[in-house]
Design a protein around this motif. Structure first.
Motif, short mmCIF file in Angstrom:
data_model
loop_
_atom_site.label_atom_id
_atom_site.label_comp_id
_atom_site.label_asym_id
_atom_site.label_seq_id
_atom_site.Cartn_x
_atom_site.Cartn_y
_atom_site.Cartn_z
N PRO A 11 0.80 -1.23 0.00
CA PRO A 11 0.00 0.00 0.00
C PRO A 11 0.83 1.27 0.00
CG PRO A 11 -0.10 -1.11 2.14
CD PRO A 11 0.55 -2.06 1.20
N TYR A 12 2.08 1.22 0.51
CA TYR A 12 2.92 2.42 0.47
C TYR A 12 3.54 2.64 -0.90
CZ TYR A 12 2.64 2.83 5.55
OH TYR A 12 2.19 2.98 6.83
N HIS A 13 3.43 1.64 -1.77
CA HIS A 13 4.03 1.75 -3.09
C HIS A 13 3.00 1.68 -4.22
CE1 HIS A 13 6.82 1.16 -6.42
NE2 HIS A 13 6.13 0.08 -6.77
N ASP A 14 2.02 0.81 -4.04
CA ASP A 14 1.04 0.63 -5.11
C ASP A 14 0.25 1.91 -5.34
OD1 ASP A 14 1.86 -1.95 -5.37
OD2 ASP A 14 0.30 -2.78 -4.07
N LYS A 15 -0.11 2.14 -6.56
CA LYS A 15 -0.91 3.29 -6.95
C LYS A 15 -2.19 2.80 -7.63
CE LYS A 15 2.60 5.80 -5.68
NZ LYS A 15 2.58 6.52 -4.39
N GLY A 16 -3.06 3.74 -7.86
CA GLY A 16 -4.27 3.43 -8.62
C GLY A 16 -5.46 3.01 -7.79
N TYR A 17 -5.40 3.21 -6.45
CA TYR A 17 -6.54 2.81 -5.63
C TYR A 17 -7.78 3.66 -5.91
CZ TYR A 17 -3.25 0.03 -2.90
OH TYR A 17 -2.32 -0.88 -2.52
N GLU A 18 -7.57 4.88 -6.39
CA GLU A 18 -8.69 5.78 -6.65
C GLU A 18 -9.19 5.68 -8.09
OE1 GLU A 18 -10.11 7.29 -4.24
OE2 GLU A 18 -8.58 6.70 -2.78
N GLU A 19 -8.62 4.79 -8.86
CA GLU A 19 -9.06 4.66 -10.24
C GLU A 19 -10.46 4.04 -10.29
OE1 GLU A 19 -6.18 2.47 -12.40
OE2 GLU A 19 -4.61 4.00 -12.23
N PRO A 20 -11.23 4.34 -11.34
CA PRO A 20 -12.59 3.80 -11.44
C PRO A 20 -12.59 2.27 -11.46
CG PRO A 20 -12.26 5.59 -13.01
CD PRO A 20 -10.91 5.27 -12.43
N GLY A 21 -13.50 1.71 -10.69
CA GLY A 21 -13.66 0.26 -10.67
C GLY A 21 -12.88 -0.46 -9.60
N VAL A 22 -11.85 0.19 -9.03
CA VAL A 22 -11.03 -0.49 -8.01
C VAL A 22 -11.83 -0.70 -6.73
CG1 VAL A 22 -8.96 -0.30 -6.59
CG2 VAL A 22 -8.90 0.40 -8.99
N ARG A 23 -12.52 0.35 -6.28
CA ARG A 23 -13.31 0.23 -5.06
C ARG A 23 -14.43 -0.79 -5.24
NH1 ARG A 23 -14.49 2.92 -0.41
NH2 ARG A 23 -16.66 2.84 0.29
N GLU A 24 -15.08 -0.77 -6.38
CA GLU A 24 -16.16 -1.72 -6.64
C GLU A 24 -15.64 -3.15 -6.62
OE1 GLU A 24 -15.59 1.00 -8.21
OE2 GLU A 24 -17.39 2.21 -7.79
N ALA A 25 -14.45 -3.36 -7.21
CA ALA A 25 -13.87 -4.71 -7.21
C ALA A 25 -13.55 -5.17 -5.79
CB ALA A 25 -12.61 -4.72 -8.07
N ALA A 26 -13.03 -4.26 -4.95
CA ALA A 26 -12.72 -4.63 -3.56
C ALA A 26 -13.99 -4.95 -2.79
CB ALA A 26 -11.96 -3.49 -2.89
N LEU A 27 -15.04 -4.15 -2.98
CA LEU A 27 -16.30 -4.41 -2.30
C LEU A 27 -16.91 -5.73 -2.75
CD1 LEU A 27 -17.93 -0.85 -2.27
CD2 LEU A 27 -16.84 -2.05 -0.38
N LYS A 28 -16.72 -6.07 -4.00
CA LYS A 28 -17.23 -7.34 -4.51
C LYS A 28 -16.52 -8.51 -3.84
CE LYS A 28 -18.16 -9.85 -8.79
NZ LYS A 28 -18.01 -9.85 -10.27
N LEU A 29 -15.19 -8.39 -3.65
CA LEU A 29 -14.45 -9.44 -2.95
C LEU A 29 -14.92 -9.59 -1.52
CD1 LEU A 29 -10.83 -8.72 -4.25
CD2 LEU A 29 -12.32 -10.61 -4.93
N VAL A 30 -15.15 -8.45 -0.85
CA VAL A 30 -15.66 -8.50 0.53
C VAL A 30 -17.02 -9.15 0.58
CG1 VAL A 30 -16.36 -7.09 2.49
CG2 VAL A 30 -14.30 -6.49 1.22
N GLU A 31 -17.88 -8.81 -0.38
CA GLU A 31 -19.22 -9.40 -0.41
C GLU A 31 -19.16 -10.90 -0.62
OE1 GLU A 31 -23.41 -8.87 -2.92
OE2 GLU A 31 -21.65 -7.60 -3.35
N GLU A 32 -18.28 -11.36 -1.50
CA GLU A 32 -18.14 -12.79 -1.73
C GLU A 32 -17.65 -13.51 -0.48
OE1 GLU A 32 -15.59 -13.22 -5.04
OE2 GLU A 32 -17.06 -12.53 -6.53
N GLU A 33 -16.70 -12.89 0.22
CA GLU A 33 -16.18 -13.50 1.45
C GLU A 33 -17.27 -13.53 2.52
OE1 GLU A 33 -13.56 -15.29 4.07
OE2 GLU A 33 -13.40 -14.95 1.91
N THR A 34 -18.06 -12.46 2.61
CA THR A 34 -19.15 -12.42 3.58
C THR A 34 -20.20 -13.47 3.27
OG1 THR A 34 -18.78 -10.04 3.79
CG2 THR A 34 -20.84 -10.90 4.68
N ARG A 35 -20.45 -13.71 2.00
CA ARG A 35 -21.43 -14.71 1.61
C ARG A 35 -20.97 -16.12 2.00
NH1 ARG A 35 -21.20 -14.08 -3.49
NH2 ARG A 35 -22.34 -12.11 -3.48
N ARG A 36 -19.67 -16.37 1.93
CA ARG A 36 -19.15 -17.69 2.30
C ARG A 36 -19.10 -17.88 3.81
NH1 ARG A 36 -15.38 -16.62 -1.93
NH2 ARG A 36 -13.83 -16.02 -0.36
#
Length: 208
Positions: A11-36
């Motif tokens: 996280p101190y090196h990676d960039k692009g967290y604010e790019e379109p679609g990144v937040r949605e992809a992360a929330l989708k992963l959280v939702e899948e984990e919550t469903r399991r």
């Protein structure tokens, strides 16, 4: 180690967290984990029961039972401070008057004891309170020192993580550039090979 977890993000090196679609992809992963994840009614069932009973006095135990049964709290009774005279039908009863006198004596002794306690508090209360406040200040200072040390440790860990990730990120960037250069060179070599093969075919056709 078998339990070692290798990080897949810097996280101190990676960039692009604010790019379109990144937040949605992360929330989708959280939702899948919550469903399991299927939480139980008490997800601490596998832990041993804490030894709360060792700290429960009979008063606390009965109070917790009252709360569990949703029963109202008993109203504070001031009957012990009352000085009732004998009943109308006991005006000539000596034992009834003795009970009233004994009750009055007990109340008088109780008030006398309260006055003594107040006098002792007036004489020694200031010193005892100052000592109590001093002890509290010492405890506060001790806790503040511990808090400061913990904050320093957290800051040092964060700085170490940042330093390690920045160094690793620099190495990854250098490797990525080297990879891109090698890929470009391989492309150039492949193109040169294709051109040479074409020239060879032309030479062979001209010879034949």
């Amino acid at each position: 180690m078998a339990t070692e977890v290798l990080p897949d993000a810097l996280p101190y090196h990676d960039k692009g967290y604010e790019e379109p679609g990144v937040r949605e992809a992360a929330l989708k992963l959280v939702e899948e984990e919550t469903r399991r994840y299927r939480p139980t009614k008490n997800y601490l069932d596998y832990l041993p029961t804490p030894p709360d009973a060792a700290f429960l006095t009979p008063v606390l135990r009965s109070e917790f039972e009252r709360i569990a049964k949703a029963q109202p709290m008993e109203i504070l009774s001031f009957k012990r401070y009352e000085l009732p005279p004998p009943l109308a039908g006991q005006k000539n009863d000596v034992s009834a008057w003795m009970d009233s006198v004994n009750n009055s004596s007990a109340q008088l002794q109780h008030q006398s004891t309260r006055i003594q306690n107040l006098e002792l508090l007036e004489s020694h209360g200031v010193t005892a309170w100052k000592q109590y406040v001093e002890n509290l200040l010492q405890l506060q200072q001790h806790q503040q020192r511990q808090l400061h040390q913990l904050k320093q440790q957290v800051q040092e860990v964060n700085w170490q993580r940042k330093s390690e990730q920045v160094d690793a990120g620099g190495q990854l960037s250098a490797f990525e550039k080297e990879w891109a250069t090698l890929v470009a060179k391989n492309y150039e070599i492949d193109r040169a090979c294709v051109e040479l093969e074409g020239e060879i075919r032309q030479l062979r056709s001209s010879i034949s």
